[in-house]
Design an enzyme around this catalytic site. Structure first.
Site, PDB file in Angstrom:
ATOM      1  N   HIS A  49      36.467  32.272  40.778  1.00  0.00           N
ATOM      2  CA  HIS A  49      37.583  33.216  40.869  1.00  0.00           C
ATOM      3  C   HIS A  49      37.761  33.932  39.537  1.00  0.00           C
ATOM      4  O   HIS A  49      37.381  33.421  38.495  1.00  0.00           O
ATOM      5  CB  HIS A  49      38.908  32.488  41.133  1.00  0.00           C
ATOM      6  CG  HIS A  49      38.885  31.469  42.224  1.00  0.00           C
ATOM      7  ND1 HIS A  49      39.451  31.697  43.457  1.00  0.00           N
ATOM      8  CD2 HIS A  49      38.410  30.198  42.267  1.00  0.00           C
ATOM      9  CE1 HIS A  49      39.326  30.612  44.221  1.00  0.00           C
ATOM     10  NE2 HIS A  49      38.691  29.687  43.505  1.00  0.00           N
ATOM     11  N   TYR A  50      38.405  35.104  39.575  1.00  0.00           N
ATOM     12  CA  TYR A  50      39.006  35.620  38.353  1.00  0.00           C
ATOM     13  C   TYR A  50      40.515  35.416  38.457  1.00  0.00           C
ATOM     14  O   TYR A  50      41.086  35.306  39.545  1.00  0.00           O
ATOM     15  CB  TYR A  50      38.668  37.086  38.087  1.00  0.00           C
ATOM     16  CG  TYR A  50      39.017  38.101  39.160  1.00  0.00           C
ATOM     17  CD1 TYR A  50      40.308  38.239  39.664  1.00  0.00           C
ATOM     18  CD2 TYR A  50      38.049  38.976  39.644  1.00  0.00           C
ATOM     19  CE1 TYR A  50      40.632  39.187  40.611  1.00  0.00           C
ATOM     20  CE2 TYR A  50      38.350  39.924  40.602  1.00  0.00           C
ATOM     21  CZ  TYR A  50      39.643  40.032  41.081  1.00  0.00           C
ATOM     22  OH  TYR A  50      39.951  40.978  42.028  1.00  0.00           O
ATOM     23  N   THR A  51      41.184  35.354  37.305  1.00  0.00           N
ATOM     24  CA  THR A  51      42.606  35.017  37.301  1.00  0.00           C
ATOM     25  C   THR A  51      43.507  36.228  37.515  1.00  0.00           C
ATOM     26  O   THR A  51      44.678  36.064  37.879  1.00  0.00           O
ATOM     27  CB  THR A  51      42.992  34.362  35.967  1.00  0.00           C
ATOM     28  OG1 THR A  51      42.742  35.292  34.895  1.00  0.00           O
ATOM     29  CG2 THR A  51      42.211  33.076  35.742  1.00  0.00           C
ATOM     30  N   GLU A 113      38.246  28.991  37.718  1.00  0.00           N
ATOM     31  CA  GLU A 113      38.912  30.255  37.410  1.00  0.00           C
ATOM     32  C   GLU A 113      38.394  30.776  36.072  1.00  0.00           C
ATOM     33  O   GLU A 113      38.162  30.005  35.144  1.00  0.00           O
ATOM     34  CB  GLU A 113      40.424  30.062  37.336  1.00  0.00           C
ATOM     35  CG  GLU A 113      41.089  29.752  38.656  1.00  0.00           C
ATOM     36  CD  GLU A 113      41.486  31.003  39.441  1.00  0.00           C
ATOM     37  OE1 GLU A 113      41.188  32.129  38.958  1.00  0.00           O
ATOM     38  OE2 GLU A 113      42.078  30.848  40.532  1.00  0.00           O
TER      39      GLU A 113
END
Length: 262
Positions: A49-51, A113
């Site tokens: 994921h990206y945050t 993340e």
């Protein structure tokens, strides 16, 4: 990797404390001298994921709200890898999604993340840093080896939830990771040959494309038409394997890549 070492030390300390509590004066005797042959890791998937936030915001959200991940990779010049949830516990990072028909992704996965702003207000995408990618290579290799995660099960959130998620986005270097032995990629020579053939023959039908996407792991409608939901799945596939254009429309290059997955 300091976070990994710290987590291992914590695990040893916790086990030592338990053993001490269960000594001769405790309610039971603890014995770990036997180990069952029939076992494996609960972890089948690694989900990236990206945050969509900066360093401080990402830490706050992932530690103080009802969303979490096992690991957070910072965007510092020398990244910090935070271990926020022990690997044996369930983090709340994947939500509703599916990969190869498995829907309880939070239970069966490790969530990673990455501090990254994602899609910016002007429509551009924030880049990942070189140091983040190098840290991820070490982290993901270690996790995949220890838990026996197969290449096809190292995925982005958008792969598992294409109707609602875009992360880790088109700037995430899936090809570079695959070249480092991390994740799945396609046979590029085969894809070029197939793409050339489509100059003289029709592209796969909607039903054929949907079947190929399901074979690749994606939760895809069985409608037989290129509806909006199917276009979202195609866009997620393109973002992973052909990030230069992810419009959700089937073209010769996308069809060829889809048929050439290793």
């Amino acid at each position: 990797m300091r976070a990994l070492s710290r987590a291992l030390r914590i695990g040893v300390i916790s086990l030592t404390a338990l053993l001490a509590a269960c000594g001769s004066s405790g309610p039971f005797k603890f014995d770990d001298s036997y180990s069952a042959q029939g076992q494996n890791s609960r972890v089948r998937y690694l989900v990236l994921h990206y945050t969509a936030g900066d360093h401080a915001t990402s830490l706050k959200v992932l530690t103080q709200r009802d969303v979490s991940a096992h690991y957070l990779v910072s965007d510092e010049r020398r990244p910090t890898v935070y271990r926020l949830v022990p690997e044996e516990r369930r983090a709340w990072h994947a939500g509703v999604g599916s990969w190869y028909g498995f829907t309880d992704l939070n239970t069966g996965s490790i969530g990673i993340e990455i501090v990254n702003m994602g899609r910016l207000p002007d429509g551009r995408w924030a880049p990942y840093t070189r140091s983040q990618i190098e840290a991820l290579k070490v982290l993901i290799k270690d996790l995949a080896q220890r838990h026996g995660v197969t290449p096809r099960n190292i995925i982005g959130h958008s792969d598992a939830a294409p109707q609602r998620k875009l992360d880790p986005g088109p700037h995430f270097p899936w090809k570079e990771l695959a070249q480092a032995g991390i994740g799945r990629w396609y046979n590029e020579a085969q894809a070029r040959a197939l793409q050339a053939q489509y100059a003289t023959r029709p592209l796969p039908s909607a039903a054929q494309t949907q079947a190929l996407l399901r074979k690749a792991g994606y939760d895809t409608p069985d409608s037989g038409v290129f509806d909006k939901a199917t276009q979202n799945v195609i866009a997620a596939f393109q973002m992973h394997y052909r990030p230069a254009r992810y419009d959700g429309l089937l073209d010769a290059e996308t069809a060829a890549i889809l048929q050439s997955l290793n």
